[in-house]
Scaffold this motif. Structure first.
Motif: not given
Length: 176
Positions: A46-50, A65-67, A37-40, A29-33
């Motif tokens: 997305e590339e890692c997931i693919q 840490i942010k979450h 949110e178009q984080d840097d 969920e942290v990664l999806k968010k």
């Protein structure tokens, strides 16, 4: 918590740990968010997931840490993070970047034999109606086994809780 890929890590321990006052945080969920949110780091994620590889430790740790800081600001103080650390590199990065910010009190490692893992994937298909790609999941499982060998040694916690995948909620809650 350290689990193989494709099993519902978040679901398995959320219920028993919530009994002890822990807020469950899913790295998925942290990664999806971050992507939404178009984080840097969205393109990198997305590339890692693919490619079926781990998100680099510095990226994952920064996002966690942010979450966790956002949740702390909302008054929550005890967390169970599912799906992290994924590998030794994640552990070492966490120890460097999160030092003094968040303290890890235990690492929960749920072990699955190959047969238990295959059974879990079969059950997921029955629940979701989606047939997993067994060849791909086996590849990810092998990658997981290879990359988590020393996570418990490196993560910096003196408390390692090893659980079998076959335990029920009450047993898990008691052991935790």
């Amino acid at each position: 918590g350290v689990f193989p890929p494709g099993v519902n890590k978040h679901f398995v321990l959320s219920k028993p740990l919530s009994k002890h006052g822990f807020t469950a945080v899913s790295t998925k969920e942290v990664l999806k968010k971050a992507i939404e949110e178009q984080d840097d780091s969205a393109n990198q994620i997305e590339e890692c997931i693919q490619n079926g590889v781990n998100v680099p430790g510095d990226t994952m740790t920064r996002l966690l840490i942010k979450h966790l800081s956002e949740l702390t600001n909302e008054g929550q103080t005890r967390f169970y993070v599912s799906g992290f650390p994924r590998c030794e590199e994640n552990s070492k990065t966490w120890l460097t970047l999160a030092k003094g910010i968040f303290k890890v009190v235990a690492l929960i490692y749920v072990s699955y034999t190959r047969k238990e893992y295959e059974t879990e994937l079969d059950e997921m298909e029955q629940v979701t109606g989606v047939k997993p790609d067994f060849e791909e999941m086996t590849k990810k499982y092998d990658y997981f086994l290879q990359n988590t060998k020393n996570v418990d040694d490196d993560f910096g916690t003196k408390k390692l809780i090893k659980l079998s995948a076959t335990l029920d909620d009450n047993t898990i809650s008691t052991k935790v």
